[in-house]
Scaffold this motif. Structure first.
Motif, PDB file in Angstrom:
ATOM      1  N   THR B  30       1.036  -9.583   7.770  1.00 36.01           N
ATOM      2  CA  THR B  30       1.582  -9.987   9.056  1.00 36.01           C
ATOM      3  C   THR B  30       2.587  -8.917   9.494  1.00 36.01           C
ATOM      4  N   ASP B  31       3.082  -9.058  10.710  1.00 36.12           N
ATOM      5  CA  ASP B  31       4.093  -8.109  11.188  1.00 36.12           C
ATOM      6  C   ASP B  31       5.188  -8.906  11.906  1.00 36.12           C
ATOM      7  N   PRO B  32       6.422  -8.967  11.386  1.00 38.24           N
ATOM      8  CA  PRO B  32       6.926  -8.313  10.170  1.00 38.24           C
ATOM      9  C   PRO B  32       6.316  -8.906   8.900  1.00 38.24           C
ATOM     10  N   CYS B  33       6.599  -8.221   7.784  1.00 44.12           N
ATOM     11  CA  CYS B  33       6.084  -8.652   6.489  1.00 44.12           C
ATOM     12  C   CYS B  33       7.088  -8.225   5.412  1.00 44.12           C
ATOM     13  N   LEU B  34       6.729  -8.452   4.188  1.00 44.30           N
ATOM     14  CA  LEU B  34       7.516  -7.915   3.088  1.00 44.30           C
ATOM     15  C   LEU B  34       6.549  -7.398   2.048  1.00 44.30           C
ATOM     16  N   TYR B  35       6.677  -6.126   1.731  1.00 38.85           N
ATOM     17  CA  TYR B  35       5.850  -5.529   0.677  1.00 38.85           C
ATOM     18  C   TYR B  35       6.773  -4.747  -0.220  1.00 38.85           C
ATOM     19  N   LYS B  36       6.776  -5.075  -1.497  1.00 35.34           N
ATOM     20  CA  LYS B  36       7.548  -4.228  -2.398  1.00 35.34           C
ATOM     21  C   LYS B  36       6.922  -4.148  -3.771  1.00 35.34           C
ATOM     22  N   ALA B  49      14.061  -3.871  -5.445  1.00 37.68           N
ATOM     23  CA  ALA B  49      12.895  -3.087  -5.825  1.00 37.68           C
ATOM     24  C   ALA B  49      13.252  -1.614  -5.813  1.00 37.68           C
ATOM     25  N   GLY B  50      12.980  -0.918  -6.899  1.00 39.75           N
ATOM     26  CA  GLY B  50      13.332   0.492  -6.943  1.00 39.75           C
ATOM     27  C   GLY B  50      12.254   1.396  -6.399  1.00 39.75           C
ATOM     28  N   LEU B  51      11.037   0.886  -6.336  1.00 34.32           N
ATOM     29  CA  LEU B  51       9.921   1.785  -6.126  1.00 34.32           C
ATOM     30  C   LEU B  51       9.456   1.884  -4.686  1.00 34.32           C
ATOM     31  N   VAL B  52       9.080   0.781  -4.131  1.00 33.46           N
ATOM     32  CA  VAL B  52       8.513   0.805  -2.780  1.00 33.46           C
ATOM     33  C   VAL B  52       9.043  -0.416  -2.044  1.00 33.46           C
ATOM     34  N   TYR B  53       9.370  -0.227  -0.785  1.00 32.95           N
ATOM     35  CA  TYR B  53       9.836  -1.332   0.039  1.00 32.95           C
ATOM     36  C   TYR B  53       9.364  -1.116   1.474  1.00 32.95           C
ATOM     37  N   ALA B  54       8.772  -2.137   2.070  1.00 37.44           N
ATOM     38  CA  ALA B  54       8.377  -2.054   3.482  1.00 37.44           C
ATOM     39  C   ALA B  54       8.499  -3.441   4.078  1.00 37.44           C
ATOM     40  N   ASP B  55       8.973  -3.529   5.320  1.00 36.98           N
ATOM     41  CA  ASP B  55       9.092  -4.852   5.944  1.00 36.98           C
ATOM     42  C   ASP B  55       8.437  -4.927   7.316  1.00 36.98           C
ATOM     43  N   SER B  56       7.523  -3.987   7.570  1.00 39.89           N
ATOM     44  CA  SER B  56       6.749  -4.047   8.816  1.00 39.89           C
ATOM     45  C   SER B  56       5.439  -3.293   8.622  1.00 39.89           C
ATOM     46  N   ARG B  57       4.489  -3.594   9.490  1.00 41.89           N
ATOM     47  CA  ARG B  57       3.226  -2.855   9.429  1.00 41.89           C
ATOM     48  C   ARG B  57       3.447  -1.371   9.687  1.00 41.89           C
ATOM     49  N   TYR B 120       0.888 -10.187  -8.812  1.00 43.31           N
ATOM     50  CA  TYR B 120       1.221 -10.270  -7.393  1.00 43.31           C
ATOM     51  C   TYR B 120       1.905 -11.604  -7.146  1.00 43.31           C
ATOM     52  N   MET B 121       3.061 -11.570  -6.491  1.00 43.34           N
ATOM     53  CA  MET B 121       3.736 -12.784  -6.065  1.00 43.34           C
ATOM     54  C   MET B 121       3.585 -12.837  -4.553  1.00 43.34           C
ATOM     55  N   ASP B 122       2.679 -13.682  -4.072  1.00 39.85           N
ATOM     56  CA  ASP B 122       2.279 -13.629  -2.664  1.00 39.85           C
ATOM     57  C   ASP B 122       2.685 -14.858  -1.873  1.00 39.85           C
ATOM     58  N   VAL B 123       2.952 -14.617  -0.606  1.00 42.53           N
ATOM     59  CA  VAL B 123       3.031 -15.696   0.385  1.00 42.53           C
ATOM     60  C   VAL B 123       2.027 -15.335   1.476  1.00 42.53           C
ATOM     61  N   MET B 124       1.063 -16.212   1.699  1.00 41.19           N
ATOM     62  CA  MET B 124       0.010 -15.940   2.680  1.00 41.19           C
ATOM     63  C   MET B 124       0.052 -16.970   3.791  1.00 41.19           C
ATOM     64  N   VAL B 125      -0.257 -16.546   4.996  1.00 38.19           N
ATOM     65  CA  VAL B 125      -0.300 -17.474   6.131  1.00 38.19           C
ATOM     66  C   VAL B 125      -1.560 -17.237   6.947  1.00 38.19           C
ATOM     67  N   ASP B 126      -1.961 -18.276   7.630  1.00 35.14           N
ATOM     68  CA  ASP B 126      -3.120 -18.203   8.508  1.00 35.14           C
ATOM     69  C   ASP B 126      -2.643 -17.798   9.895  1.00 35.14           C
ATOM     70  N   ARG B 132      -3.447 -13.749   6.030  1.00 39.38           N
ATOM     71  CA  ARG B 132      -2.746 -12.472   5.819  1.00 39.38           C
ATOM     72  C   ARG B 132      -1.571 -12.647   4.871  1.00 39.38           C
ATOM     73  N   PHE B 133      -1.110 -11.525   4.298  1.00 37.70           N
ATOM     74  CA  PHE B 133       0.073 -11.548   3.449  1.00 37.70           C
ATOM     75  C   PHE B 133       1.342 -11.505   4.306  1.00 37.70           C
ATOM     76  N   ARG B 134       2.168 -12.526   4.180  1.00 35.47           N
ATOM     77  CA  ARG B 134       3.486 -12.451   4.797  1.00 35.47           C
ATOM     78  C   ARG B 134       4.421 -11.754   3.809  1.00 35.47           C
ATOM     79  N   GLU B 135       4.157 -11.974   2.542  1.00 35.82           N
ATOM     80  CA  GLU B 135       4.886 -11.284   1.471  1.00 35.82           C
ATOM     81  C   GLU B 135       3.927 -10.915   0.348  1.00 35.82           C
ATOM     82  N   ARG B 136       4.059  -9.731  -0.151  1.00 35.88           N
ATOM     83  CA  ARG B 136       3.394  -9.358  -1.398  1.00 35.88           C
ATOM     84  C   ARG B 136       4.396  -8.572  -2.224  1.00 35.88           C
ATOM     85  N   VAL B 137       4.855  -9.209  -3.294  1.00 39.98           N
ATOM     86  CA  VAL B 137       5.757  -8.537  -4.221  1.00 39.98           C
ATOM     87  C   VAL B 137       4.946  -8.191  -5.463  1.00 39.98           C
ATOM     88  N   VAL B 138       4.854  -6.901  -5.737  1.00 40.29           N
ATOM     89  CA  VAL B 138       4.062  -6.417  -6.862  1.00 40.29           C
ATOM     90  C   VAL B 138       5.000  -6.208  -8.039  1.00 40.29           C
TER      91      VAL B 138
END
Lengths: 153, 153, 153
Positions: B30-36, B49-57, B120-126, B132-138
């Protein structure tokens, strides 16, 4: 459920190989069929499969006979881990799926190695209530394939 | 079926990366989102998160652009094996799941290694019929992560 | 769906071990139960399990206590990848399944290795709406098993 039937066919395929019941492997295909093993690079370029090619159950059975004569299974065993199939039901009633896999090889002395990874590109059809592979193209990620590769993947 | 929809989203995610179609990867969020991407130890301690962080498409797309410029995919490929999701449908209509994964890296010369494992710790929404992934924490199991890590996990 | 319930039980089992919540592991079994770890060779020959044997929740709990005292989880972690279960619902209401697995071990310093592969031979039953293992026989592919093996597989 379609996805469950596909999963059961995938499981039956992996078990026939991993449990050393190869003689049951050809019956998972239609006759005629298409079975080939290729590399990701050849697949992308549209080049012919260099490794294994069969287009009938008879050819699959011949392969099993050859493996038995070579006593491959006396020396090593395999363990398939098959991922989630991405399904695509076609207009012709056939089911298309792409499914990742990983194969571990276990040698007679107990050592294990990562033998192959890749994806199955499948076309499956229902034959009188039994789901079978009309096509299974095994696309290996690595272009360096064990030259002794003889077992089905 | 919910579990099938989740499985199809997971499969689409893994394929976008493994088939080198990274440009299709941001649209799975989704946009916004959380990916780390973080380590099990940091995750347990609640550290950032030390490695990767993103909160938008847009940030995800920037990452893809950077990967293309670095030509990462010229040198190596990946194969994701994703396990069974443990699902938890929340009261807010979002779907939470924890899903184990394993990634094998295949180098250009054909060598393979176990690159990463984790969950993967995910939050998904329709969103209008699309999951889609609203959050994906790896959460990577190993705290020793390849310092050149740049590809999505 | 039966297959989904089985998948959720498998996922709960793997998470209890991999997330270091071993205390929740015995409750996934009925009491009495059967839990054992054996090798493919012993299994094929019908020999007794050499590695681990438990036939009650109490014995499973004792094992967890022993693991805690040995501080195994201070030094290493595990990641289970569980494949597609091949299901067989019996006439007695019990569910039988054979499911492949792969376990990666992650050492404290971050190194990872392929620790075990094999298959679960399970008998599951419904107890007041909760699916539990009445039997879980873990058949490892390799006959060379880490002599320090103490964690559940």
């Amino acid at each position: 459920m379609l996805v469950d039937r596909v999963a059961q066919l995938h499981a039956a395929y992996a078990r026939a190989i991993d449990d050393d019941r190869l003689e049951q492997w050809p019956a998972l295909f239609t006759d005629p069929c298409l079975y080939k093993i290729t590399s990701a690079e050849n697949y992308r370029r549209g080049l012919p499969a260099g490794l294994v090619y069969a287009d009938s159950r008879g050819m699959l059975e011949d392969r099993v006979t050859a493996l038995r004569e070579a006593n491959i299974y006396e020396r090593q065993a395999y363990r398939h881990l098959v991922g989630l199939p991405a399904l695509d039901a076609g207009a012709d009633g056939a089911i298309r799926a792409e499914t990742p896999f990983l194969v571990v090889r276990v040698m007679r002395d107990g050592t294990m190695d990562l033998f192959a990874t890749g994806r199955y590109m499948d076309v499956m059809v229902d034959e009188d209530g039994t789901l079978r592979f009309r096509e299974r193209v095994v696309v290996c990620d690595s272009s360096r394939v064990d030259t002794l590769l003889a077992i089905p993947l």
